[in-house]
Write a protein that holds these residues in place. Sequence first.
Motif, PDB file in Angstrom:
ATOM      1  N   TYR A  42      69.112 -10.418  -8.218  1.00 34.40           N
ATOM      2  CA  TYR A  42      67.959  -9.891  -8.942  1.00 34.40           C
ATOM      3  C   TYR A  42      67.178  -8.959  -8.025  1.00 34.40           C
ATOM      4  CZ  TYR A  42      68.449 -13.680 -12.388  1.00 34.40           C
ATOM      5  OH  TYR A  42      68.900 -14.536 -13.353  1.00 34.40           O
ATOM      6  N   LYS A  43      66.393  -8.081  -8.641  1.00 31.97           N
ATOM      7  CA  LYS A  43      65.555  -7.173  -7.865  1.00 31.97           C
ATOM      8  C   LYS A  43      64.600  -7.950  -6.961  1.00 31.97           C
ATOM      9  CE  LYS A  43      63.586  -3.219  -9.427  1.00 31.97           C
ATOM     10  NZ  LYS A  43      62.667  -2.428 -10.281  1.00 31.97           N
ATOM     11  N   GLY A  44      64.012  -9.011  -7.464  1.00 26.32           N
ATOM     12  CA  GLY A  44      63.089  -9.823  -6.664  1.00 26.32           C
ATOM     13  C   GLY A  44      63.755 -10.417  -5.442  1.00 26.32           C
ATOM     14  N   GLU A  45      65.017 -10.841  -5.587  1.00 27.30           N
ATOM     15  CA  GLU A  45      65.754 -11.387  -4.451  1.00 27.30           C
ATOM     16  C   GLU A  45      65.997 -10.309  -3.394  1.00 27.30           C
ATOM     17  OE1 GLU A  45      68.341 -14.780  -6.801  1.00 27.30           O
ATOM     18  OE2 GLU A  45      69.082 -12.731  -6.754  1.00 27.30           O
ATOM     19  N   ILE A  46      66.304  -9.103  -3.853  1.00 33.15           N
ATOM     20  CA  ILE A  46      66.545  -7.993  -2.924  1.00 33.15           C
ATOM     21  C   ILE A  46      65.255  -7.590  -2.223  1.00 33.15           C
ATOM     22  CG2 ILE A  46      67.287  -5.592  -2.710  1.00 33.15           C
ATOM     23  CD1 ILE A  46      69.095  -6.156  -5.199  1.00 33.15           C
ATOM     24  N   LEU A  47      64.169  -7.524  -2.971  1.00 33.94           N
ATOM     25  CA  LEU A  47      62.888  -7.163  -2.368  1.00 33.94           C
ATOM     26  C   LEU A  47      62.451  -8.218  -1.354  1.00 33.94           C
ATOM     27  CD1 LEU A  47      61.135  -5.797  -5.550  1.00 33.94           C
ATOM     28  CD2 LEU A  47      62.032  -4.452  -3.652  1.00 33.94           C
ATOM     29  N   ASN A  48      62.729  -9.481  -1.644  1.00 35.08           N
ATOM     30  CA  ASN A  48      62.434 -10.535  -0.674  1.00 35.08           C
ATOM     31  C   ASN A  48      63.320 -10.381   0.554  1.00 35.08           C
ATOM     32  OD1 ASN A  48      61.065 -13.034   0.079  1.00 35.08           O
ATOM     33  ND2 ASN A  48      63.095 -13.932  -0.098  1.00 35.08           N
ATOM     34  N   TYR A  49      64.576  -9.994   0.365  1.00 29.07           N
ATOM     35  CA  TYR A  49      65.501  -9.757   1.486  1.00 29.07           C
ATOM     36  C   TYR A  49      64.983  -8.625   2.368  1.00 29.07           C
ATOM     37  CZ  TYR A  49      69.771  -8.202   3.859  1.00 29.07           C
ATOM     38  OH  TYR A  49      70.692  -7.820   4.799  1.00 29.07           O
ATOM     39  N   ILE A  50      64.499  -7.574   1.743  1.00 27.14           N
ATOM     40  CA  ILE A  50      63.931  -6.461   2.505  1.00 27.14           C
ATOM     41  C   ILE A  50      62.720  -6.944   3.304  1.00 27.14           C
ATOM     42  CG2 ILE A  50      62.721  -4.246   2.322  1.00 27.14           C
ATOM     43  CD1 ILE A  50      64.502  -3.714  -0.193  1.00 27.14           C
ATOM     44  N   LYS A  51      61.891  -7.757   2.676  1.00 23.10           N
ATOM     45  CA  LYS A  51      60.667  -8.233   3.315  1.00 23.10           C
ATOM     46  C   LYS A  51      60.930  -9.212   4.452  1.00 23.10           C
ATOM     47  CE  LYS A  51      56.205 -10.271   2.162  1.00 23.10           C
ATOM     48  NZ  LYS A  51      55.334 -10.701   1.088  1.00 23.10           N
ATOM     49  N   THR A  52      61.884 -10.150   4.252  1.00 25.47           N
ATOM     50  CA  THR A  52      62.081 -11.222   5.224  1.00 25.47           C
ATOM     51  C   THR A  52      63.287 -11.043   6.126  1.00 25.47           C
ATOM     52  OG1 THR A  52      63.452 -12.551   3.722  1.00 25.47           O
ATOM     53  CG2 THR A  52      61.041 -12.883   3.637  1.00 25.47           C
ATOM     54  N   GLY A  53      64.274 -10.250   5.683  1.00 28.07           N
ATOM     55  CA  GLY A  53      65.493 -10.085   6.460  1.00 28.07           C
ATOM     56  C   GLY A  53      66.527 -11.176   6.211  1.00 28.07           C
ATOM     57  N   THR A  54      66.201 -12.131   5.341  1.00 31.83           N
ATOM     58  CA  THR A  54      67.117 -13.212   5.003  1.00 31.83           C
ATOM     59  C   THR A  54      67.300 -13.244   3.495  1.00 31.83           C
ATOM     60  OG1 THR A  54      66.300 -14.503   6.869  1.00 31.83           O
ATOM     61  CG2 THR A  54      67.501 -15.699   5.172  1.00 31.83           C
ATOM     62  N   PHE A  55      68.564 -13.219   3.043  1.00 33.49           N
ATOM     63  CA  PHE A  55      68.809 -13.245   1.605  1.00 33.49           C
ATOM     64  C   PHE A  55      68.956 -14.669   1.116  1.00 33.49           C
ATOM     65  CE2 PHE A  55      71.150 -13.237  -2.313  1.00 33.49           C
ATOM     66  CZ  PHE A  55      70.469 -12.274  -3.031  1.00 33.49           C
ATOM     67  N   VAL A  56      68.263 -14.968   0.010  1.00 32.36           N
ATOM     68  CA  VAL A  56      68.355 -16.274  -0.633  1.00 32.36           C
ATOM     69  C   VAL A  56      68.453 -16.048  -2.137  1.00 32.36           C
ATOM     70  CG1 VAL A  56      67.154 -18.455  -1.072  1.00 32.36           C
ATOM     71  CG2 VAL A  56      66.919 -17.336   1.147  1.00 32.36           C
ATOM     72  N   TYR A  57      69.489 -16.631  -2.770  1.00 32.11           N
ATOM     73  CA  TYR A  57      69.539 -16.603  -4.231  1.00 32.11           C
ATOM     74  C   TYR A  57      68.467 -17.545  -4.748  1.00 32.11           C
ATOM     75  CZ  TYR A  57      74.001 -14.126  -4.415  1.00 32.11           C
ATOM     76  OH  TYR A  57      74.991 -13.196  -4.314  1.00 32.11           O
ATOM     77  N   ASN A  58      67.605 -17.037  -5.626  1.00 36.75           N
ATOM     78  CA  ASN A  58      66.557 -17.853  -6.208  1.00 36.75           C
ATOM     79  C   ASN A  58      66.165 -17.201  -7.523  1.00 36.75           C
ATOM     80  OD1 ASN A  58      64.194 -19.134  -6.977  1.00 36.75           O
ATOM     81  ND2 ASN A  58      63.499 -19.424  -4.886  1.00 36.75           N
ATOM     82  N   ASP A  59      66.521 -17.839  -8.631  1.00 37.33           N
ATOM     83  CA  ASP A  59      66.248 -17.292  -9.956  1.00 37.33           C
ATOM     84  C   ASP A  59      64.768 -17.139 -10.249  1.00 37.33           C
ATOM     85  OD1 ASP A  59      68.943 -17.299 -10.325  1.00 37.33           O
ATOM     86  OD2 ASP A  59      68.972 -19.044 -11.655  1.00 37.33           O
ATOM     87  N   PHE A  60      63.915 -17.771  -9.453  1.00 37.61           N
ATOM     88  CA  PHE A  60      62.489 -17.747  -9.739  1.00 37.61           C
ATOM     89  C   PHE A  60      61.737 -16.641  -9.013  1.00 37.61           C
ATOM     90  CE2 PHE A  60      63.843 -22.147 -10.456  1.00 37.61           C
ATOM     91  CZ  PHE A  60      63.607 -22.190 -11.820  1.00 37.61           C
TER      92      PHE A  60
END
Length: 78
Positions: A42-60
């Motif tokens: 999801y876009k939110g997951e990618i934006l969180n990855y950009i922000k934190t540097g760690t990717f996590v699948y999270n539907d929420f």
Amino acid sequence: MIKLTFIWWLLTGTVTPTGEQHEGHKLYHVLVDKNTAIENAYKGEILNYIKTGTFVYNDFYEWEDEDQIIEETFYTKN
């Protein structure tokens, strides 16, 4: 800065839309490096990855308004 990075990744092919949706959210693939890719994110997951540097699948992970992405509007429904 997160918005600009996401747009840059879209323009350079690092992030590509899959053309599919899940529960009304667009899905994307992310090319991390030559041998690693993140699929169906999801876009939110990618934006969180950009922000934190760690990717996590999270539907929420969501953004309050996808038309106006603001870095600090990221939240988790729990």
